[in-house]
Design an enzyme around this catalytic site. Structure first.
Site, PDB file in Angstrom:
ATOM      1  N   GLU A   1       0.845  -1.198   0.000  1.00  0.00           N
ATOM      2  CA  GLU A   1       0.000   0.000   0.000  1.00  0.00           C
ATOM      3  C   GLU A   1       0.873   1.238   0.000  1.00  0.00           C
ATOM      4  O   GLU A   1       1.981   1.218   0.538  1.00  0.00           O
ATOM      5  CB  GLU A   1      -0.883   0.014   1.262  1.00  0.00           C
ATOM      6  CG  GLU A   1      -1.700  -1.245   1.463  1.00  0.00           C
ATOM      7  CD  GLU A   1      -2.201  -1.385   2.896  1.00  0.00           C
ATOM      8  OE1 GLU A   1      -2.414  -0.350   3.544  1.00  0.00           O
ATOM      9  OE2 GLU A   1      -2.354  -2.523   3.354  1.00  0.00           O
TER      10      GLU A   1
ATOM     11  N   CYS B   1      28.944  23.116  29.414  1.00  0.00           N
ATOM     12  CA  CYS B   1      27.495  23.149  29.202  1.00  0.00           C
ATOM     13  C   CYS B   1      27.069  24.559  28.796  1.00  0.00           C
ATOM     14  O   CYS B   1      27.430  25.536  29.472  1.00  0.00           O
ATOM     15  CB  CYS B   1      26.777  22.733  30.481  1.00  0.00           C
ATOM     16  SG  CYS B   1      24.975  22.871  30.360  1.00  0.00           S
TER      17      CYS B   1
ATOM     18  N   LYS C   1      10.582   3.793   2.842  1.00  0.00           N
ATOM     19  CA  LYS C   1      10.537   5.229   2.562  1.00  0.00           C
ATOM     20  C   LYS C   1      11.272   5.527   1.257  1.00  0.00           C
ATOM     21  O   LYS C   1      12.400   5.076   1.056  1.00  0.00           O
ATOM     22  CB  LYS C   1      11.172   6.021   3.715  1.00  0.00           C
ATOM     23  CG  LYS C   1      10.533   5.767   5.071  1.00  0.00           C
ATOM     24  CD  LYS C   1       9.080   6.150   5.120  1.00  0.00           C
ATOM     25  CE  LYS C   1       8.859   7.636   5.198  1.00  0.00           C
ATOM     26  NZ  LYS C   1       9.152   8.233   6.477  1.00  0.00           N
TER      27      LYS C   1
ATOM     28  N   CYS D   1      21.186  22.259  36.520  1.00  0.00           N
ATOM     29  CA  CYS D   1      21.144  22.691  35.116  1.00  0.00           C
ATOM     30  C   CYS D   1      19.678  22.830  34.695  1.00  0.00           C
ATOM     31  O   CYS D   1      18.929  21.839  34.686  1.00  0.00           O
ATOM     32  CB  CYS D   1      21.870  21.668  34.249  1.00  0.00           C
ATOM     33  SG  CYS D   1      21.999  22.129  32.514  1.00  0.00           S
TER      34      CYS D   1
ATOM     35  N   CYS E   1      24.736  25.937  32.030  1.00  0.00           N
ATOM     36  CA  CYS E   1      25.228  26.164  33.402  1.00  0.00           C
ATOM     37  C   CYS E   1      26.748  26.240  33.473  1.00  0.00           C
ATOM     38  O   CYS E   1      27.307  26.399  34.551  1.00  0.00           O
ATOM     39  CB  CYS E   1      24.716  25.076  34.342  1.00  0.00           C
ATOM     40  SG  CYS E   1      25.368  23.434  33.957  1.00  0.00           S
TER      41      CYS E   1
ATOM     42  N   CYS F   1      26.239  16.806  30.451  1.00  0.00           N
ATOM     43  CA  CYS F   1      26.430  17.773  31.534  1.00  0.00           C
ATOM     44  C   CYS F   1      26.110  17.039  32.838  1.00  0.00           C
ATOM     45  O   CYS F   1      24.974  16.584  33.029  1.00  0.00           O
ATOM     46  CB  CYS F   1      25.510  18.982  31.375  1.00  0.00           C
ATOM     47  SG  CYS F   1      25.487  20.049  32.831  1.00  0.00           S
TER      48      CYS F   1
ATOM     49  N   LYS G   1       2.053   4.767   1.342  1.00  0.00           N
ATOM     50  CA  LYS G   1       2.071   5.402   2.668  1.00  0.00           C
ATOM     51  C   LYS G   1       1.633   6.857   2.506  1.00  0.00           C
ATOM     52  O   LYS G   1       2.341   7.665   1.926  1.00  0.00           O
ATOM     53  CB  LYS G   1       3.473   5.324   3.269  1.00  0.00           C
ATOM     54  CG  LYS G   1       3.545   5.793   4.709  1.00  0.00           C
ATOM     55  CD  LYS G   1       4.939   5.529   5.277  1.00  0.00           C
ATOM     56  CE  LYS G   1       4.989   5.921   6.746  1.00  0.00           C
ATOM     57  NZ  LYS G   1       4.789   7.352   6.948  1.00  0.00           N
TER      58      LYS G   1
ATOM     59  N   TYR H   1      -6.914   2.179   5.552  1.00  0.00           N
ATOM     60  CA  TYR H   1      -5.915   1.145   5.275  1.00  0.00           C
ATOM     61  C   TYR H   1      -5.941  -0.046   6.231  1.00  0.00           C
ATOM     62  O   TYR H   1      -5.161  -0.974   6.076  1.00  0.00           O
ATOM     63  CB  TYR H   1      -4.515   1.747   5.274  1.00  0.00           C
ATOM     64  CG  TYR H   1      -4.129   2.508   6.529  1.00  0.00           C
ATOM     65  CD1 TYR H   1      -3.870   1.853   7.726  1.00  0.00           C
ATOM     66  CD2 TYR H   1      -4.021   3.894   6.503  1.00  0.00           C
ATOM     67  CE1 TYR H   1      -3.516   2.544   8.862  1.00  0.00           C
ATOM     68  CE2 TYR H   1      -3.654   4.606   7.642  1.00  0.00           C
ATOM     69  CZ  TYR H   1      -3.395   3.923   8.813  1.00  0.00           C
ATOM     70  OH  TYR H   1      -3.041   4.615   9.934  1.00  0.00           O
TER      71      TYR H   1
ATOM     72  N   ASP I   1       0.602  10.719   3.341  1.00  0.00           N
ATOM     73  CA  ASP I   1       1.200  11.772   4.161  1.00  0.00           C
ATOM     74  C   ASP I   1       0.097  12.684   4.676  1.00  0.00           C
ATOM     75  O   ASP I   1      -0.281  13.660   4.032  1.00  0.00           O
ATOM     76  CB  ASP I   1       2.212  12.557   3.318  1.00  0.00           C
ATOM     77  CG  ASP I   1       3.299  13.180   4.181  1.00  0.00           C
ATOM     78  OD1 ASP I   1       3.371  12.831   5.367  1.00  0.00           O
ATOM     79  OD2 ASP I   1       4.057  14.013   3.676  1.00  0.00           O
TER      80      ASP I   1
END
Length: 665
Positions: free
Chosen positions: A111, A403, A309, A427, A406, A421, A113, A222, A115
Site C-alpha cells: 500500500e 554546558c 521510505k 542545570c 550552566c 552535563c 504510505k 488502510y 502523508d
C-alpha cells in the site's frame, strides 16, 4: 409512504450519492439536485424531531463548536511502523518474518504510505460512533464533530460487513484542494499554508466544525480492526471495506513474493508524482491475518508490517552557526542553524548534527555549504558538505567543552557517542526536562499541566523537581501568566489524580537513564517495589530479562544518588504508587518460572494475547521463535508445518490450549 419512511429513503439516497461522488468519483446527479434533496430532508427533520439521527447526511455541514478536545484511550493501540530505506532492509525483514512463522509461504499486501493525519474511526452496530486522532498511540483527541464533515467517510454501513470494528486511515488534503485554498488566501492577503499534511492535521483541531466542512479534506482507509473473524486476509478485509462504502485506495496490491514487492516499490517511486495526494513511501504487510497474530508486536511496532521510505529530498544551504542543546538526561545535542531553505514542503532553519563524532566524520564547519535531507527523521539532518564551496579561511569545528546552560565541564564516558552535563540538579534544561517527562502521557499523564507551564513554574521558583508538584496549591498557581482559577484547579486536580498511576508508569516517569516503557514494565514486574529495585546489586539486576550491563549500571547510579533518594522518599510521603498493587498481582504465580513458551496457531478458549498474559502472569516467558531454550509450544489449529518440524527436531514438547490451562490451574 409515511414521514419516517420518506426521511429514511432520502437519507439512504443521499448517502449513496455521497458514496458515488466522494468515493467512486462518479456523480449520478448535479450539485443543484443534491442540494434540493438535502434541503427537503432538513425540512422534514426539523418538522419531525422524533426522527433525529446524528448520522444523517444533514449533520455533515458542521456548526458544532468544540473548545476542548477530550482525550480518549484507544481500545486497540495504534502502533507506529518500523522504517526501511533500502531493498536490503526489506530482505532482512522478510527473513525475520519467515523465520518466526517457520515458513517461506508468505504473501504481502502493498500500500502507498499516505502523508496526512492518522485517524481511528469507531463503528458499533454498523453506525459511526467516534473519531480519535492517533495521539501517542495509546490515546488521542476526540475529533468526531470535525471528522463527520468529511463526506467520503460513511456514517452508517448498510452492506454486508463486520458490525463492530475500527477503521484506521489517514486524513489528507488532496493537492488540488490545497492549492485552491492557498490561491484564496493569497487573494485575501493571508499567508499561504506550508504543506498539505500540516494543514490537514491542523484542520482536525479547529474549534468550529463548519470551518472544517469548508475544507476539501478526504480520508483514505488502510486497516480494519475487529474481533469478528469474518475475513482471513488483510487484503480481503479491505476489499470488503471498499464494497461497504469506505474509501480504500485502488493502488493497493497483493504480492506473492518479495520480488513482486520490489516491482510495486519501483513502479510507485516514479508514478507517485502523478497522484492527487502526497505519499512518501510504501507500507508492506503480511497479508494473512492469522500470520499477523502469530508475529505480534515489538514494544513500538507490528512485526508483520514495515514502511519503505522513498529516497528523501535533498537541498543545499549555508551553515551559519552550531549551537548546543541540553536534554533532560544531560545529553548534549549539537544543532546546525541554517540559512532558511524549502525542504519537503516546509522551511528548514535547523538540522541535527547528532554528536561530536558525526561532526568530525563529515568535517562540518561553520559557513560551509551543506546538503540537508529529511528522510525518516522529523528533524532534518546534514548528510554531507560541498567541499568545492568551502571558504579558504575555514577552520575545523571545536566541540563544546562546557554546558551552554550552566557552564559545567562536559563529560563523555568510554563507548558513549554523546557528551553529558553532569550538573543533574543545577542545570535548568535538565530540571525542566525531567519534570516534563514525568508529567507526559506515557508516564504520569497529568492533565491540565503542559511543558510551558512547567517551565513557568520553575522560573517562578514554585518547583525545582517533580516531587515539588505535589506541594503546589491553587492559590500559588492562580497569579501565573494566562492562569485562571478554573485552569489552576484543573492542574491541581490532575496532579492529585496522578497518585493513582500504577507503579510501572511511575518507574518510567522517574526518568532513569536507559529505562524506557518496556524496561520499566519488566523491572516493576520483577522487583514489585521501588525499595527492592533501589537496594538490588549489579548481579541481581542483570539476571532480569533484557537488563544488560548498561541499564543495570544506570539504575545503580540513580539509586546511589542522595538527591534521587530524597525525591523518592518525598513521593512516598505524597502517596504515589511505588510498589505493585495487590490487585494487579492477585492472580500471579511462579508456577511457570524459568519456562519459555512459543504460542502458535488459532485458539478457541483464550485469545493469543490472553494466553501470553497468562504465561507471564504465572512467571513464564513468551518467545516468538523456537530455539533450544524453548520448553513448550502451545499449538492451536493451523500451526505452521515447518514450526512443527523444528519443534520435533529440537525435542520441544508440544501441548494443546487445554493442556496449558490445566497446567496453570
Amino acid at each position: 409512504m409515511t414521514v419516517q419512511e420518506k426521511i429514511n429513503a432520502l437519507r439512504e439516497e443521499l448517502n449513496n450519492h455521497n458514496y458515488n461522488y466522494y468515493v467512486l468519483d462518479n456523480a449520478l446527479i448535479t450539485d443543484f439536485d443534491f442540494d434540493v434533496k438535502i434541503k427537503e430532508l432538513e425540512k422534514l427533520e426539523i418538522e419531525n424531531p422524533a426522527f433525529f439521527d446524528s448520522n444523517s447526511p444533514t449533520q455533515r455541514v458542521g456548526g458544532e463548536i468544540t473548545k476542548n478536545f477530550e482525550t480518549v484511550a484507544h481500545l486497540n493501540r495504534m502502533y507506529s511502523l518500523d522504517n526501511s530505506y533500502s531493498k536490503e532492509d526489506l530482505l532482512d525483514w522478510e527473513k525475520r518474518v519467515q523465520k518466526m512463522l517457520g515458513t517461506s509461504e508468505v504473501k504481502y499486501s502493498c500500500e502507498l504510505k499516505f502523508d496526512g493525519a492518522s485517524i481511528n474511526l469507531t463503528y458499533e452496530n454498523s453506525q459511526f460512533i467516534k473519531a480519535v486522532t492517533r495521539g501517542d498511540g495509546f490515546q488521542g483527541d476526540d475529533v468526531t464533530n470535525n471528522v463527520k464533515t468529511i463526506l467520503s467517510i460513511p456514517l452508517s454501513i448498510t452492506k454486508d460487513f463486520v458490525s463492530n470494528f475500527e477503521m484506521r486511515g489517514e486524513i489528507i488534503l488532496p493537492l488540488h484542494g490545497f492549492n485552491k485554498m492557498n490561491e484564496e488566501r493569497v487573494e485575501n492577503g493571508d499567508e499561504e499554508y506550508r504543506n498539505p499534511r500540516n494543514t490537514a492535521s491542523g484542520s482536525l483541531k479547529l474549534q468550529d466544525s463548519a470551518e472544517v466542512a469548508r475544507r476539501p479534506l478526504d480520508c483514505l482507509l488502510y486497516q480494519v480492526v475487529t474481533s469478528e473473524r469474518k475475513y482471513k486476509t488483510h487484503f480481503e478485509s479491505l476489499e470488503n471495506a471498499r464494497k461497504a462504502g469506505f474509501k480504500v485506495p485502488d493502488t493497493i496490491a497483493l504480492a506473492t513474493s518479495i520480488d513482486k514487492v520490489f516491482d510495486f516499490v519501483n513502479y510507485w517511486d516514479v508514478k507517485r508524482h502523478d497522484l492527487p495526494y502526497e505519499t512518501d513511501g510504501v507500507v508492506i504487510k503480511v497479508n494473512n491475518l492469522q500470520q499477523q497474530e502469530e508475529l505480534g508486536y515489538t514494544a513500538k511496532a507490528p512485526r508483520w508490517a514495515i514502511a519503505y521510505k522513498f529516497k528523501a529530498e535533498q537541498v543545499s544551504t549555508i551553515l551559519n552557526e552550531i549551537t548546543y542543546q541540553v536534554g533532560r538526561t544531560g545529553a548534549i545535542t549539537p544543532v546546525a542553524n541554517l540559512e532558511p531553505v524549502q525542504l519537503a514542503g516546509t522551511t528548514v532553519k535547523r538540522a541535527s548534527l547528532h554528536n561530536a563524532d558525526q561532526i568530525e566524520k563529515l568535517d562540518i564547519r561553520v559557513r560551509d555549504t551543506v546538503f540537508v535531507e529529511k528522510g525518516g527523521e522529523i528533524i532534518p539532518k546534514i548528510i554531507a558538505v560541498d567541499f568545492t564551496k568551502r571558504l579558504e579561511n575555514s577552520e575545523p569545528t571545536k566541540y563544546a567543552t562546557n554546558c551552554p546552560e550552566c557552564n559545567t565541564e562536559l563529560v563523555r564516558t568510554e563507548g558513549d557517542a554523546k557528551h553529558y552535563c553532569p550538573n543533574e540538579f543545577g542545570c535548568a534544561p535538565q530540571i525542566t526536562g525531567r519534570i516534563q517527562h514525568f508529567i507526559s502521557r506515557k508516564a504520569m499523564d497529568i492533565e491540565g499541566l503542559g511543558g510551558e507551564t512547567v517551565d513557568l513554574l520553575r522560573k517562578e521558583g514554585l518547583i525545582e523537581n517533580y516531587a515539588d508538584l505535589y506541594d503546589l496549591k491553587v492559590e500559588q498557581v492562580i497569579p501565573l501568566e494566562r492562569m485562571a482559577e478554573k485552569s489552576a484547579q484543573n492542574m491541581i486536580d490532575g496532579i492529585l489524580k496522578s497518585k493513582n498511576i500504577p507503579f510501572e508508569k511511575v518507574l518510567f516517569a522517574l526518568g532513569i537513564r536507559f529505562v524506557g516503557e518496556t524496561v520499566a514494565k519488566k523491572l516493576a514486574k520483577h522487583f514489585k517495589s521501588i525499595d527492592k529495585l533501589m537496594t538490588s546489586d549489579f548481579e541481581t539486576l542483570i539476571t532480569v530479562d533484557e537488563i544488560g550491563d548498561r541499564i543495570a549500571q544506570s539504575i545503580l547510579d540513580f539509586s546511589s544518588n542522595l538527591g534521587n533518594i530524597q525525591l523518592i522518599n518525598r513521593l512516598k510521603l505524597h502517596g504515589l504508587q511505588l510498589e505493585v498493587s495487590a490487585a494487579s498481582i492477585e492472580n500471579q504465580t511462579n508456577k511457570l518460572e524459568g519456562q519459555v513458551f512459543v504460542v502458535s496457531g488459532v485458539f478457541h478458549q483464550m485469545s493469543r494475547e490472553e494466553l501470553k498474559k497468562a504465561i507471564e502472569d504465572n512467571g513464564g516467558k513468551v518467545s516468538t521463535s523456537i530455539s533450544k531454550k524453548t520448553n513448550f509450544i502451545i499449538a492451536g489449529d493451523n500451526m505452521g508445518p515447518s514450526k512443527l518440524t523444528k519443534a520435533q527436531d529440537l525435542g520441544v514438547e508440544i501441548i494443546s490450549e487445554q493442556d496449558f490451562i490445566n497446567k496453570i490451574n
